[in-house]
Design a protein around this motif. Structure first.
Motif, PDB file in Angstrom:
ATOM      1  N   GLN A  32     100.545  47.006 115.628  1.00 33.74           N
ATOM      2  CA  GLN A  32      99.544  46.336 116.460  1.00 33.74           C
ATOM      3  C   GLN A  32      99.886  46.465 117.946  1.00 33.74           C
ATOM      4  N   LYS A  35      98.907  50.007 119.103  1.00 31.45           N
ATOM      5  CA  LYS A  35      97.454  50.137 119.254  1.00 31.45           C
ATOM      6  C   LYS A  35      96.967  49.392 120.496  1.00 31.45           C
ATOM      7  N   LYS A  36      97.558  48.237 120.758  1.00 26.85           N
ATOM      8  CA  LYS A  36      97.196  47.485 121.959  1.00 26.85           C
ATOM      9  C   LYS A  36      97.632  48.225 123.221  1.00 26.85           C
ATOM     10  N   THR A  37      98.754  48.914 123.153  1.00 28.71           N
ATOM     11  CA  THR A  37      99.235  49.696 124.288  1.00 28.71           C
ATOM     12  C   THR A  37      98.193  50.710 124.727  1.00 28.71           C
ATOM     13  N   GLU A  39      94.929  50.478 123.948  1.00 29.87           N
ATOM     14  CA  GLU A  39      93.712  49.741 124.288  1.00 29.87           C
ATOM     15  C   GLU A  39      93.719  49.283 125.741  1.00 29.87           C
ATOM     16  N   VAL A  40      94.873  48.862 126.260  1.00 30.83           N
ATOM     17  CA  VAL A  40      94.923  48.340 127.633  1.00 30.83           C
ATOM     18  C   VAL A  40      95.131  49.429 128.671  1.00 30.83           C
ATOM     19  N   LEU A 317     101.253  40.628 122.833  1.00 35.36           N
ATOM     20  CA  LEU A 317      99.921  41.171 123.104  1.00 35.36           C
ATOM     21  C   LEU A 317      99.362  40.621 124.417  1.00 35.36           C
ATOM     22  N   GLU A 321      98.212  42.684 127.894  1.00 32.95           N
ATOM     23  CA  GLU A 321      96.984  42.481 128.661  1.00 32.95           C
ATOM     24  C   GLU A 321      97.292  42.406 130.155  1.00 32.95           C
TER      25      GLU A 321
END
Length: 395
Positions: A32, A35-37, A39-40, A317, A321
């Motif tokens: 997760q 994937k967030k890395t 996404e941002v 997470l 952000e």
């Protein structure tokens, strides 16, 4: 310049909640986080290699291949791959496969590791760690560049007529960073091959790394790969970010105090003064990170450690952000404005393919029919003879 995060894959008790995540929870969490890395808007995700509790990342290529399938543009790498206790043949095979599966969105960092018991577990002697690192990389370097190799060294059986498969994607080997926290010989090795040097300066004072990076740059130029400014440097760092500095200090202190790598040592404020650790508002993290260029010169990759010490997934997470939404956009702008125009961009697979082939179609090795194995018959690939001829001086 590339920005990203790295994980050492620790499984640490959360000192606030008292919860210790299971291996399953941490493995799911790191996917997760990766994937967030993306996404941002960050560029790179890196995972370490460990073979002992309390770490989970014993098979980084498997993990990174899974993440590659779940992302679209994220560059995947290691921090680090153990060049001493892994067989170079297996490294060549596994990371070439990862390179194909990720469509070139990968590179790797090689290092000796700092866990002494790992050496006998894999049949090696820690007292030979430096000679192992030098010899094993010499073999790995050749395996990715020669279709057929004859090789003999001290630490493994000889190879005769051996072909490592699959061949690198587009016949362009993965880019290699050599990671070191203290060893000039590793900086020399990186310079000799024209590879990158990654200084993960998370524990040591900057003066130590200023000397090490300066030495690498000088030797890079000495070996004819370019000027000192053109050497490829990456840096590590640690950050904990909150909207207000007071909140960041308050929230991170219990994690700092109890973390195995920090706990019961210097006070957090002393550690922040002496190392790259940044705990504060987005602007404070920006200001601290900008000092890295003042100390080390222009560089190509900045990675932050943000998921260690028992921090819960939601907190990590949230950190991403702030990192991707406020910190990194400003760093990109500020560092680009100060960057010397002679300094190259961070290496990517696409750029390296372009440098090798120009507008020509990249090589895609095709085995000869019915060859059978790697020790009998003719050349293993249909175009091996042409490749060998092209590699001769004057061609």
């Amino acid at each position: 310049m590339q920005f990203g995060v790295f994980s050492v894959s620790d499984i640490t008790r959360d000192p606030v909640s008292g919860h210790t995540p299971s291996e399953a929870e941490r493995i799911d969490a790191v996917v997760q986080i990766a994937k967030k890395t993306e996404e941002v808007g960050l560029d790179v995700f890196a995972i370490g290699e460990h073979h002992n509790p309390p770490f989970f990342s014993s098979a980084p290529t498997t993990l990174l291949a899974f993440i590659a399938a779940a992302t679209e543009r994220l560059i995947l790498t290691t921090s680090t791959t153990l060049i001493t206790t892994n067989d170079p043949v297996r490294i060549a095979e596994e990371y070439a496969m990862l390179q194909h599966l990720s469509k070139g969105r990968m590179d790797l960092m090689l290092g000796r590791g700092n866990t002494a018991p790992v050496y006998p577990w894999f049949g090696q002697d820690i007292r030979q760690s430096l000679p192992l690192a030098l010899e094993n990389y010499n073999l790995l370097h050749r395996l990715w560049r020669e279709d057929v190799i004859d090789w003999e060294g001290k630490f493994r059986t000889p190879l005769q007529g051996f072909t490592s498969t699959p061949r690198p994607l587009d016949d362009v080997p993965p880019f290699v960073w050599h990671g070191s926290i203290r060893t000039p010989e590793i900086a020399e090795q990186a310079a000799y091959y024209g590879d990158g040097f990654f200084a993960n300066h998370i524990f040591w004072p900057k003066e130590h790394y200023m000397r090490l990076i300066k030495f690498y740059r000088q030797r890079y130029a000495h070996y004819g790969h370019g000027t000192e400014q053109q050497a490829i440097v990456g840096l590590g760092g640690q950050a904990y970010i909150a909207r207000r500095s007071q909140d960041a200090i308050k929230e991170f202190r219990p994690y700092f105090n109890e973390a195995p790598v920090y706990g019961h040592g210097p006070a957090m404020e002393d550690f922040m003064r002496q190392t790259p650790l940044s705990v504060g508002s987005p602007q404070e993290v920006i200001d601290k990170t900008l000092t890295f260029r003042e100390h080390f010169g222009d560089y190509q990759r900045q990675l932050f450690l943000i998921d260690h010490a028992g921090l819960p997934l939601k907190t990590v997470l949230d950190q991403l952000e702030l990192l991707g939404g406020e910190v990194v956009p400003t760093l990109r702008k500020e560092l680009a404005a100060k960057r010397d125009p002679q300094v190259p961009d961070a290496p990517t697979h696409a750029a390296r393919v372009k440098a090798k082939y120009g507008d020509l179609v990249p090589r895609q090795p095709r085995p000869n029919a019915n060859r059978g194995d790697n020790v009998t018959g003719g050349s293993p690939y249909q175009d091996t003879d042409q490749v060998a001829q092209a590699a001769q001086p004057g061609n």
